[in-house]
Write an enzyme that holds these catalytic residues in place. Sequence first.
Site, PDB file in Angstrom:
ATOM      1  CG  ASP A   1      -3.264  25.580   7.145  1.00 45.58           C
ATOM      2  OD1 ASP A   1      -2.310  24.925   6.689  1.00 45.58           O
ATOM      3  OD2 ASP A   1      -4.242  25.039   7.705  1.00 45.58           O
TER       4      ASP A   1
ATOM      5  CD  GLU B   1      -9.993  28.244   1.185  1.00 48.48           C
ATOM      6  OE1 GLU B   1      -9.866  27.615   0.128  1.00 48.48           O
ATOM      7  OE2 GLU B   1      -9.161  28.214   2.120  1.00 48.48           O
TER       8      GLU B   1
ATOM      9  CB  CYS C   1      -0.889  -0.029   1.240  1.00 49.61           C
ATOM     10  SG  CYS C   1      -1.751   1.507   1.579  1.00 49.61           S
TER      11      CYS C   1
ATOM     12  CD  GLN D   1      -4.761  20.007   9.776  1.00 47.16           C
ATOM     13  OE1 GLN D   1      -4.176  18.929   9.724  1.00 47.16           O
ATOM     14  NE2 GLN D   1      -4.287  21.101   9.180  1.00 47.16           N
TER      15      GLN D   1
ATOM     16  CB  CYS E   1       0.661  19.841   5.304  1.00 47.18           C
ATOM     17  SG  CYS E   1       0.359  20.407   3.612  1.00 47.18           S
TER      18      CYS E   1
END
Length: 379
Positions: free
Chosen positions: A305, A265, A73, A215, A332
């Site tokens: 972010d 956004e 995987c 998240q 991230c």
Amino acid sequence: MTIELSLERVAHGGYVVGRHEGKVIFVTGGLPGERVIAEVTERGRSFDRGHVVDVLEPSVGRVEPPCPIAGQCGGCDWQHADQATQLGLKTAVVAEQLQRLAGIEWDGSVEAVPGGLTDWRTRVRYAVTDDGRVGFRARRSHEVVPLPPQGCLIAADGPSVEELDGYANLGEDVRVTVADGSVTVLAGRMVVGPDPVFQRVGGRRYAVTADGFWQVHPEAAETLSRAVLDGLRPQRDERALDLYCGVGLFAGALVDAGCVVVGAEMGRAAVELARRNVREARFVTGPIERAQRDLPDWADLVVLDPPRKGAGASVVRAIAEREPRAIAYVACDPAALARDLATFAREGYSPVSIRAFDLFPMTHHVECVAILHPDHGRA
């Protein structure tokens, strides 16, 4: 072709580096310090790729992977390592990326969060095999590896494998979202369960579409919100921008700390929910690169972010031009973070702290929060 390798160091992306006849080999399934037999799966001009098929001399951090498809995987990278080793590998990657791409010598370490290594992923997208079973794509492949009978070990508690297979004929993928007290399955045009779903963080209740961004670790939203507030130390009536705001997680935290907040956004649906979730803030819609004209030209504080690719030079420059007293960058991907920090440095902002959190156990992913201040002498 199989070759014998002595593995040297960890590399970004879940790989460990070895060398064969002077050529670099990036392999999966190994750990630094091990001597292994590896199968070469891809050849390139400057490096090859492969995976470990036998371990001749194991590392002290090696364990038996708990999932029977861990080696096939593409979802997990480090099931063959204990938790301390996983944290050490991720720490080394963050430090290497910051040093190589931004010239920052980071002496921190990746912090574990409550919950352990399994049963944490609250949003999972399963692929579907040709014969109608759910699974995950193999690493760097379109091949779908069917789930074992016990299901995905890192997924939060949801439908059984048999139930998931029952949805497989409805679409090319099956998505499962586990939220506060609910489970939603999306397959093709079918939605089974609530949509939107609700998440509670810091006393606020956030509505999120079942297939929208949130998240994936149940401790992540609280952990990151706390890290941002601890780093920024917002004061009442300070003016804050929340860029790439999603459904308003950080905007809500900043409003509750007494700030005047404007969020931005690209996703229209997310902004509609942000306005519902944080009525005290103002939100604008559009790509951040082009939304600058709709945002105030002031900011005491900025939170950003961005997606995995990072913010990019134009956004970094636009932030710096507003001369905030502090910036919180939530990332991230440590490589993207490092590239943007290098740009911030050219614009007069440097990190005063960088924290990293293990919000994706068993995988190579890591979440960072960098707090930046203007360099000495800047207004």
